[in-house]
Scaffold this active site. Structure first.
Site, PDB file in Angstrom:
ATOM      1  N   ALA A  67      17.908 -44.146  41.066  1.00  0.00           N
ATOM      2  CA  ALA A  67      17.658 -43.014  41.960  1.00  0.00           C
ATOM      3  C   ALA A  67      16.428 -42.279  41.429  1.00  0.00           C
ATOM      4  O   ALA A  67      16.097 -42.376  40.240  1.00  0.00           O
ATOM      5  CB  ALA A  67      18.868 -42.094  41.968  1.00  0.00           C
ATOM      6  N   GLY A 112      21.029 -46.318  40.290  1.00  0.00           N
ATOM      7  CA  GLY A 112      21.257 -46.528  41.722  1.00  0.00           C
ATOM      8  C   GLY A 112      20.848 -47.915  42.200  1.00  0.00           C
ATOM      9  O   GLY A 112      21.382 -48.412  43.196  1.00  0.00           O
ATOM     10  N   GLU A 115      23.672 -50.050  41.396  1.00  0.00           N
ATOM     11  CA  GLU A 115      24.769 -49.659  42.289  1.00  0.00           C
ATOM     12  C   GLU A 115      24.603 -50.263  43.689  1.00  0.00           C
ATOM     13  O   GLU A 115      25.582 -50.649  44.320  1.00  0.00           O
ATOM     14  CB  GLU A 115      24.861 -48.127  42.354  1.00  0.00           C
ATOM     15  N   GLU A 135      22.734 -43.571  33.318  1.00  0.00           N
ATOM     16  CA  GLU A 135      22.841 -42.166  33.743  1.00  0.00           C
ATOM     17  C   GLU A 135      23.218 -41.207  32.624  1.00  0.00           C
ATOM     18  O   GLU A 135      22.714 -40.083  32.554  1.00  0.00           O
ATOM     19  CB  GLU A 135      23.835 -42.027  34.911  1.00  0.00           C
TER      20      GLU A 135
HETATM   21  N1  COA Z   1      12.747 -42.241  39.350  1.00  0.00           N
HETATM   22  C1  COA Z   1      11.523 -41.784  39.615  1.00  0.00           C
HETATM   23  N2  COA Z   1      10.408 -42.407  39.195  1.00  0.00           N
HETATM   24  C2  COA Z   1      10.566 -43.543  38.488  1.00  0.00           C
HETATM   25  C3  COA Z   1      11.824 -44.052  38.172  1.00  0.00           C
HETATM   26  C4  COA Z   1      12.961 -43.367  38.635  1.00  0.00           C
HETATM   27  N3  COA Z   1      14.201 -43.809  38.431  1.00  0.00           N
HETATM   28  N4  COA Z   1      11.652 -45.179  37.441  1.00  0.00           N
HETATM   29  C5  COA Z   1      10.327 -45.345  37.302  1.00  0.00           C
HETATM   30  N5  COA Z   1       9.657 -44.343  37.935  1.00  0.00           N
HETATM   31  C6  COA Z   1       8.209 -44.146  38.048  1.00  0.00           C
HETATM   32  C7  COA Z   1       7.627 -43.597  36.755  1.00  0.00           C
HETATM   33  O1  COA Z   1       7.799 -42.195  36.697  1.00  0.00           O
HETATM   34  C8  COA Z   1       6.197 -44.027  36.901  1.00  0.00           C
HETATM   35  O2  COA Z   1       5.538 -43.144  37.803  1.00  0.00           O
HETATM   36  P1  COA Z   1       4.071 -42.570  37.469  1.00  0.00           P
HETATM   37  O3  COA Z   1       3.211 -43.794  37.380  1.00  0.00           O
HETATM   38  O4  COA Z   1       3.744 -41.694  38.631  1.00  0.00           O
HETATM   39  O5  COA Z   1       4.197 -41.869  36.150  1.00  0.00           O
HETATM   40  C9  COA Z   1       6.291 -45.370  37.581  1.00  0.00           C
HETATM   41  O6  COA Z   1       7.564 -45.404  38.208  1.00  0.00           O
HETATM   42  C10 COA Z   1       6.219 -46.535  36.624  1.00  0.00           C
HETATM   43  O7  COA Z   1       7.214 -46.376  35.632  1.00  0.00           O
HETATM   44  P2  COA Z   1       6.906 -46.369  34.056  1.00  0.00           P
HETATM   45  O8  COA Z   1       7.983 -45.582  33.373  1.00  0.00           O
HETATM   46  O9  COA Z   1       5.504 -45.940  33.802  1.00  0.00           O
HETATM   47  O10 COA Z   1       7.048 -47.910  33.725  1.00  0.00           O
HETATM   48  P3  COA Z   1       7.443 -48.563  32.326  1.00  0.00           P
HETATM   49  O11 COA Z   1       7.195 -50.009  32.451  1.00  0.00           O
HETATM   50  O12 COA Z   1       6.811 -47.842  31.197  1.00  0.00           O
HETATM   51  O13 COA Z   1       9.034 -48.322  32.189  1.00  0.00           O
HETATM   52  C11 COA Z   1      11.321 -48.291  32.995  1.00  0.00           C
HETATM   53  C12 COA Z   1       9.926 -48.943  33.103  1.00  0.00           C
HETATM   54  C13 COA Z   1      12.178 -48.843  34.097  1.00  0.00           C
HETATM   55  C14 COA Z   1      11.948 -48.626  31.638  1.00  0.00           C
HETATM   56  C15 COA Z   1      11.171 -46.750  33.123  1.00  0.00           C
HETATM   57  O14 COA Z   1      10.408 -46.469  34.302  1.00  0.00           O
HETATM   58  C16 COA Z   1      12.476 -46.013  33.251  1.00  0.00           C
HETATM   59  O15 COA Z   1      13.187 -45.842  32.272  1.00  0.00           O
HETATM   60  N6  COA Z   1      12.829 -45.566  34.490  1.00  0.00           N
HETATM   61  C17 COA Z   1      13.988 -44.760  34.726  1.00  0.00           C
HETATM   62  C18 COA Z   1      15.235 -45.610  34.703  1.00  0.00           C
HETATM   63  C19 COA Z   1      16.487 -44.780  34.919  1.00  0.00           C
HETATM   64  O16 COA Z   1      16.888 -44.011  34.080  1.00  0.00           O
HETATM   65  N7  COA Z   1      17.099 -44.993  36.092  1.00  0.00           N
HETATM   66  C20 COA Z   1      18.326 -44.378  36.429  1.00  0.00           C
HETATM   67  C21 COA Z   1      18.139 -43.136  37.188  1.00  0.00           C
HETATM   68  S1  COA Z   1      19.686 -42.363  37.495  1.00  0.00           S
END
Ligand code: COA
Length: 262
Positions: A67, A112, A115, A135
């Protein structure tokens, strides 16, 4: 079918729908607009006689990275409840759809995203897939059905371990614990395999497949005796269908069945 969405790409070929979450710059994270579009898509898809829906994410890196965290930071408690409700409704629509839905997980399936995949009939993934419900690391809990569906699929113990640690697992472990049906080498092979499975289904009665899906999904929450009663009633009901008459007649007449889904 309307294919004019901002965050979804909808491609239908041979009656198989490839539904791509198309927000690659944010790793296909689910904000409320994406959730709303998914609901509209599913309402429209219910009017079509699709053989199958394959859910995937744009690009090679992510299926859905969860999400939208940026959007969630702005939410108050009642807005968060509404957001969870909307997400849950979409998961229920995937689950209640009489059309089989396959999650084709390429890369990250987090929060999400996992999910949504859990609400599909089954999950295929590419080798680079990674799964997690992280989460609790954000001070949250899953809100689109993860606390309920993961335990039913991988068992309560493993679900709790994954939920409490937020640990990210690779495709091989996801297969070992029964979360994933099959691991393919590349995204291209993944989509090809998902389409092949739907093609195999196309030889069968879509009506019977839809009823089988409904009976399996509802049966999970019933006792064995209640489930058998439920199965018996649907078994009886299907004898009124044209597909049952056609399928059994085709067998006796040694010919290929021509199912109409009625
Ligand atoms: N919500 C909003 N934005 C997200 C996102 C999320 N769940 N997951 C990734 N993004 C965005 C990042 O903010 C980034 O945006 P930006 O370029 O404007 O800064 C873009 O997607 C690329 O992600 P980034 O974190 O730079 O890639 P990465 O390869 O370094 O890391 C992940 C990849 C998946 C490990 C990391 O993005 C992450 O941990 N995401 C969140 C995962 C999460 O906790 N999901 C559950 C939510 S309840």
């Amino acid at each position: 079918m309307n294919t004019d969405f901002k965050f979804l790409k909808v491609e239908v070929e041979n009656n198989i729908c490839l539904l791509t979450i198309n927000r690659e710059d944010k790793l296909n994270a689910l904000n409320s607009d994406v959730i709303d579009e998914l609901r509209v898509f599913l309402e429209e898809a219910a009017k079509e006689k699709l053989s199958g829906i394959i859910l995937t994410g744009a690009g090679q890196k992510a299926f859905i990275a969860g999400a939208d965290i940026a959007q969630m930071t702005e939410m108050k408690s009642d807005e968060a409840r509404e957001f969870a409700y909307k997400g849950q409704q979409v998961t229920l629509m995937f689950e209640e759809s009489r059309t089989p839905v396959i999650a084709a997980v390429n890369g990250f399936a987090l929060g999400g995203g996992l999910e949504m995949a859990l609400a599909c009939d089954f999950i295929l993934c590419s080798e680079n897939a990674k799964f997690s419900l992280p989460e609790v690391s954000l001070g949250l809990i899953p809100g689109f059905g993860g606390t309920q569906r993961l335990a039913k699929i991988v068992g309560r113990n493993r679900a709790k371990e994954l939920l409490y640690t937020g640990r990210m697992i690779k495709s091989s472990e996801a297969k070992d614990i029964g979360l994933v049906l099959e691991v393919l080498n590349t995204k291209e092979e993944l989509i090809k395999k998902a389409k092949e499975i739907v093609s195999m289904m196309q030889k069968n009665s879509p009506l019977a497949i839809g009823i089988a899906k409904f009976v399996v999904n509802r049966g999970v929450d019933l006792t064995t005796c209640e489930g058998l009663e439920f199965e018996k009633n649907h078994f009886g009901q299907i004898f009124d269908s044209e597909d049952m008459k056609e399928g059994t007649a085709a067998f006796i007449e040694k010919r290929k069945a021509n199912f109409k889904g009625e």
